[in-house]
Design a protein around this motif. Structure first.
Motif, PDB file in Angstrom:
ATOM      1  N   GLU A  17      10.013  53.245  31.463  1.00  0.00           N
ATOM      2  CA  GLU A  17      10.413  53.550  32.839  1.00  0.00           C
ATOM      3  C   GLU A  17      11.642  52.779  33.304  1.00  0.00           C
ATOM      4  O   GLU A  17      12.090  52.964  34.434  1.00  0.00           O
ATOM      5  N   LEU A  18      12.177  51.944  32.447  1.00  0.00           N
ATOM      6  CA  LEU A  18      13.287  51.091  32.889  1.00  0.00           C
ATOM      7  C   LEU A  18      14.514  51.889  33.303  1.00  0.00           C
ATOM      8  O   LEU A  18      15.301  51.451  34.143  1.00  0.00           O
ATOM      9  N   ASN A  19      14.711  53.076  32.698  1.00  0.00           N
ATOM     10  CA  ASN A  19      15.896  53.868  33.040  1.00  0.00           C
ATOM     11  C   ASN A  19      15.882  54.364  34.479  1.00  0.00           C
ATOM     12  O   ASN A  19      16.903  54.851  34.982  1.00  0.00           O
ATOM     13  N   ARG A  20      14.739  54.248  35.131  1.00  0.00           N
ATOM     14  CA  ARG A  20      14.672  54.624  36.551  1.00  0.00           C
ATOM     15  C   ARG A  20      15.428  53.623  37.429  1.00  0.00           C
ATOM     16  O   ARG A  20      15.736  53.916  38.580  1.00  0.00           O
ATOM     17  N   TYR A  21      15.675  52.440  36.892  1.00  0.00           N
ATOM     18  CA  TYR A  21      16.294  51.384  37.682  1.00  0.00           C
ATOM     19  C   TYR A  21      17.700  51.123  37.158  1.00  0.00           C
ATOM     20  O   TYR A  21      17.945  51.126  35.952  1.00  0.00           O
ATOM     21  N   SER A  22      18.617  50.897  38.053  1.00  0.00           N
ATOM     22  CA  SER A  22      19.973  50.529  37.642  1.00  0.00           C
ATOM     23  C   SER A  22      19.967  49.080  37.184  1.00  0.00           C
ATOM     24  O   SER A  22      19.066  48.310  37.555  1.00  0.00           O
ATOM     25  N   PRO A  23      20.939  48.669  36.342  1.00  0.00           N
ATOM     26  CA  PRO A  23      21.005  47.264  35.932  1.00  0.00           C
ATOM     27  C   PRO A  23      21.023  46.344  37.150  1.00  0.00           C
ATOM     28  O   PRO A  23      21.802  46.538  38.087  1.00  0.00           O
ATOM     29  N   GLY A  24      20.145  45.373  37.131  1.00  0.00           N
ATOM     30  CA  GLY A  24      20.015  44.476  38.276  1.00  0.00           C
ATOM     31  C   GLY A  24      18.999  44.949  39.291  1.00  0.00           C
ATOM     32  O   GLY A  24      18.677  44.232  40.240  1.00  0.00           O
ATOM     33  N   GLY A  25      18.499  46.191  39.111  1.00  0.00           N
ATOM     34  CA  GLY A  25      17.527  46.728  40.049  1.00  0.00           C
ATOM     35  C   GLY A  25      16.182  46.037  39.940  1.00  0.00           C
ATOM     36  O   GLY A  25      15.754  45.642  38.847  1.00  0.00           O
ATOM     37  N   LYS A  26      15.504  45.910  41.058  1.00  0.00           N
ATOM     38  CA  LYS A  26      14.231  45.194  41.090  1.00  0.00           C
ATOM     39  C   LYS A  26      13.081  46.089  40.676  1.00  0.00           C
ATOM     40  O   LYS A  26      12.977  47.241  41.112  1.00  0.00           O
ATOM     41  N   LEU A  27      12.203  45.555  39.819  1.00  0.00           N
ATOM     42  CA  LEU A  27      11.002  46.265  39.394  1.00  0.00           C
ATOM     43  C   LEU A  27       9.903  46.086  40.444  1.00  0.00           C
ATOM     44  O   LEU A  27       9.984  45.188  41.302  1.00  0.00           O
ATOM     45  N   ALA A  65      10.937  40.500  39.201  1.00  0.00           N
ATOM     46  CA  ALA A  65      11.517  40.905  37.922  1.00  0.00           C
ATOM     47  C   ALA A  65      12.563  41.991  38.152  1.00  0.00           C
ATOM     48  O   ALA A  65      12.404  42.851  39.026  1.00  0.00           O
ATOM     49  N   PHE A  66      13.630  41.945  37.342  1.00  0.00           N
ATOM     50  CA  PHE A  66      14.750  42.870  37.512  1.00  0.00           C
ATOM     51  C   PHE A  66      15.176  43.419  36.160  1.00  0.00           C
ATOM     52  O   PHE A  66      15.037  42.753  35.133  1.00  0.00           O
ATOM     53  N   ARG A  67      15.720  44.639  36.162  1.00  0.00           N
ATOM     54  CA  ARG A  67      16.247  45.186  34.917  1.00  0.00           C
ATOM     55  C   ARG A  67      17.479  44.384  34.507  1.00  0.00           C
ATOM     56  O   ARG A  67      18.369  44.114  35.322  1.00  0.00           O
ATOM     57  N   ALA A  68      17.538  43.998  33.228  1.00  0.00           N
ATOM     58  CA  ALA A  68      18.655  43.190  32.738  1.00  0.00           C
ATOM     59  C   ALA A  68      19.922  44.027  32.626  1.00  0.00           C
ATOM     60  O   ALA A  68      19.876  45.263  32.520  1.00  0.00           O
ATOM     61  N   GLN A  69      21.053  43.346  32.647  1.00  0.00           N
ATOM     62  CA  GLN A  69      22.326  44.015  32.427  1.00  0.00           C
ATOM     63  C   GLN A  69      22.380  44.519  30.987  1.00  0.00           C
ATOM     64  O   GLN A  69      21.849  43.886  30.078  1.00  0.00           O
ATOM     65  N   PRO A  70      23.007  45.664  30.750  1.00  0.00           N
ATOM     66  CA  PRO A  70      23.062  46.186  29.374  1.00  0.00           C
ATOM     67  C   PRO A  70      23.808  45.242  28.453  1.00  0.00           C
ATOM     68  O   PRO A  70      24.748  44.562  28.853  1.00  0.00           O
ATOM     69  N   ARG A  71      23.359  45.192  27.214  1.00  0.00           N
ATOM     70  CA  ARG A  71      23.981  44.332  26.228  1.00  0.00           C
ATOM     71  C   ARG A  71      25.272  44.973  25.735  1.00  0.00           C
ATOM     72  O   ARG A  71      25.322  46.194  25.523  1.00  0.00           O
ATOM     73  N   PRO A  72      26.346  44.182  25.545  1.00  0.00           N
ATOM     74  CA  PRO A  72      27.588  44.769  25.047  1.00  0.00           C
ATOM     75  C   PRO A  72      27.408  45.329  23.646  1.00  0.00           C
ATOM     76  O   PRO A  72      26.507  44.933  22.907  1.00  0.00           O
ATOM     77  N   ASP A  73      28.262  46.273  23.311  1.00  0.00           N
ATOM     78  CA  ASP A  73      28.196  46.875  21.990  1.00  0.00           C
ATOM     79  C   ASP A  73      28.353  45.808  20.918  1.00  0.00           C
ATOM     80  O   ASP A  73      29.171  44.897  21.033  1.00  0.00           O
ATOM     81  N   VAL A  74      27.554  45.921  19.875  1.00  0.00           N
ATOM     82  CA  VAL A  74      27.617  44.958  18.775  1.00  0.00           C
ATOM     83  C   VAL A  74      28.879  45.219  17.961  1.00  0.00           C
ATOM     84  O   VAL A  74      29.124  46.355  17.538  1.00  0.00           O
ATOM     85  N   PRO A  75      29.721  44.183  17.756  1.00  0.00           N
ATOM     86  CA  PRO A  75      30.938  44.380  16.962  1.00  0.00           C
ATOM     87  C   PRO A  75      30.601  44.806  15.542  1.00  0.00           C
ATOM     88  O   PRO A  75      29.523  44.499  15.030  1.00  0.00           O
ATOM     89  N   PRO A  76      31.492  45.546  14.909  1.00  0.00           N
ATOM     90  CA  PRO A  76      31.222  45.967  13.533  1.00  0.00           C
ATOM     91  C   PRO A  76      31.135  44.771  12.598  1.00  0.00           C
ATOM     92  O   PRO A  76      31.747  43.732  12.827  1.00  0.00           O
TER      93      PRO A  76
END
Length: 497
Positions: A17-27, A65-76
């Motif tokens: 269900e996390l996709n229901r919340y924007s990054p930083g959004g409160k659960l 509790a809050f949704r975490a910020q998305p993790r940056p893309d992993v470098p090759p």
């Protein structure tokens, strides 16, 4: 409304269900989750802690509790094929005797006699350790399903993921092995990377425990001097060329014992020099969480920007939590990881699962962030108290660098007494009621001058530090007669706190 009987089920539902919340959004609040899923508050707490360990959720004490910020893309991934050549060079020179000298380590591990102030310890004072949070984490861990079963030999995936995120975005759980603390990780790394008899480049001065591990493995430590900006690249390059070494061990952040931080301009240069030599850099990041709250922005670990697998990274939870939380990590990329894994399995099979589960519970709880902030402030205050006391009582002792992290100060004894046996100062200090560490064990070759190391992290607080320095002045007055070690010394020998 429906029932969820396990932490895993609840964590899975929340994850989906996390996709229901924007990054930083409160659960939803814990109470709302208890009512919705009809589970106990303990089950909710453990499910949230699992999502925190996975990097999906962050908690803020008093806020929720809050949704975490998305993790940056992993470098090759980079090119790690060079390691096959380096790791194959196990013929080495003539094997040297393996010796074990633990004296430098025992100084920081031995409990002082009753009434003696401990300024030589290597761990946080009990008042700074999160004992209540650890007890709660261990209790929760013991109730986890399968907590007493056999863990994966590499370590719990969730814990490996947490360590990977702590080190940097270039690493994943697949690059991490869980170890029984940092000392065990260092021992594994040195045995994996260098054959007996081989030279090993080390900072000078450096951590005595690492020197003991190296000598026990039959390696020959070769010193590379450091200054206020860390290891000197031109000397590192010369040492690689002169010795043919294939491993360099360093502490880029709050180096032990000097407290130096490797300067930004030297970081890439160190990796470039090692890569050109076909060598590994073992990064001992022991002080990554012992940062003072006045430190300002700090550089990322060397391993965070190392696609070619030059850096083998070591860190643990022991220094920041408890001497008995023997949980650490080895991170590496490329074929070397297989050799590290093999030695780890042969030596210890695996780290006990209850400890790993307890570590996950601890770092996933709201108490963890509070503890880090509390220690950061406390260490800064203790450091300030010690530098002030030294300036007042012992201005003739030279303090080359005041660190913004770690837990100790590195002091040079008066120049006028360059021939002084520092062990005499240590013995006199113990008679005066304060335990300090001699500088000699921190050098793998002849030291340039007598030194002592004073720990403020092991002290109870500012008052005990002040009394410890007063007792140290008594000892210095006894031993360093004529050196102006007391408060009446001239301004030329004073400290600069």
């Amino acid at each position: 409304m429906y029932e969820r009987s396990s932490v895993a089920d609840l964590a899975g539902s929340l994850r989906s269900e996390l996709n229901r919340y924007s990054p930083g959004g409160k659960l939803p609040s814990s109470r709302a989750l208890v009512e919705r899923f009809r589970v106990s508050p303990v089950t909710v707490s453990r499910a949230i802690a699992q999502l925190v360990a996975e990097g999906l959720v962050v908690t803020r004490p008093g806020s929720g509790a809050f949704r975490a910020q998305p993790r940056p893309d992993v470098p090759p991934s980079g090119d790690t094929s060079w390691q096959e050549v380096s790791l194959s060079g196990d013929g080495g020179p003539e094997v040297v005797p393996r010796t074990v000298d633990a004296s430098g380590v025992l100084v920081t591990l031995a409990a002082p006699p009753p009434g003696v102030i401990e300024l030589n310890g290597g761990y946080l004072h009990p008042s700074l350790q999160p004992e209540r949070a650890l007890a709660a984490a261990l209790a929760r861990a013991g109730r986890r399903p399968g907590a007493w079963g056999r863990p994966p030999t590499d370590g719990l995936t969730e814990l490996r993921s947490w360590f990977a995120r702590e080190i940097g975005p270039a690493l994943t759980a697949a690059d991490v092995l869980i170890t029984a603390g940092g000392q065990s990780a260092l021992a594994t790394a040195l045995r994996a990377l260098a054959p007996p008899g081989a030279p090993l480049l080390v900072e000078s001065p450096t951590y005595p425990g690492m020197l003991a591990v190296a000598r026990a493995a039959g390696l020959r430590p070769v010193p590379v001097p450091v200054d206020a900006d860390g290891v000197r690249p031109e000397l590192l390059d010369a040492a690689f060329r002169a010795t043919g070494a294939r491993v360099f061990v360093c502490q880029p952040l709050f180096q032990n014992p000097t407290g130096a931080v490797l300067a930004p301009g030297r970081r890439a240069e160190v990796i470039r020099i090692a890569r050109a030599a076909g060598a590994f850099v073992v990064e001992d990041d022991f002080a990554c969480r012992l940062v003072h709250d006045d430190a300002g922005p700090l550089p990322a670990p060397l391993a965070a920007d190392d696609p070619d697998g030059v850096v083998v990274h070591v860190r643990s939870l022991t220094k920041i939590a408890s001497p008995s939380l023997r949980v650490g990590a080895l991170a590496a990329r490329g074929p070397v990881l297989g050799r590290l894994r093999a030695i780890q399995v042969v030596d210890s099979f695996f780290v006990p699962r209850p400890l790993q589960e307890a570590a996950l519970e601890l770092v996933g709880s709201p108490a963890w962030g509070h503890h880090l902030r509390s220690v950061s402030t406390a260490l800064k205050n203790r450091r300030t108290a010690m530098t002030a006391a030294l300036s007042l009582e012992l201005p003739a002792l030279t303090l080359p660098h005041v660190p913004a992290g770690g837990g100790s100060l590195w002091l040079r004894l008066p120049e006028a007494e360059a021939g002084t046996d520092e062990s005499a100062v240590v013995s006199a200090a113990l008679r005066a009621g304060v335990a300090i560490a001699p500088g000699r064990p921190y050098f793998c070759a002849e030291p340039p001058a007598p030194h002592i190391r004073l720990s403020y992290s092991a002290a109870a607080g500012a008052a005990e530090i002040a009394e410890g320095i007063r007792r140290l002045r008594t000892a210095c007055d006894e031993v360093l007669t004529g050196a102006g070690a007391g408060a009446g010394a001239g301004a030329g020998g004073g400290l600069r706190p």
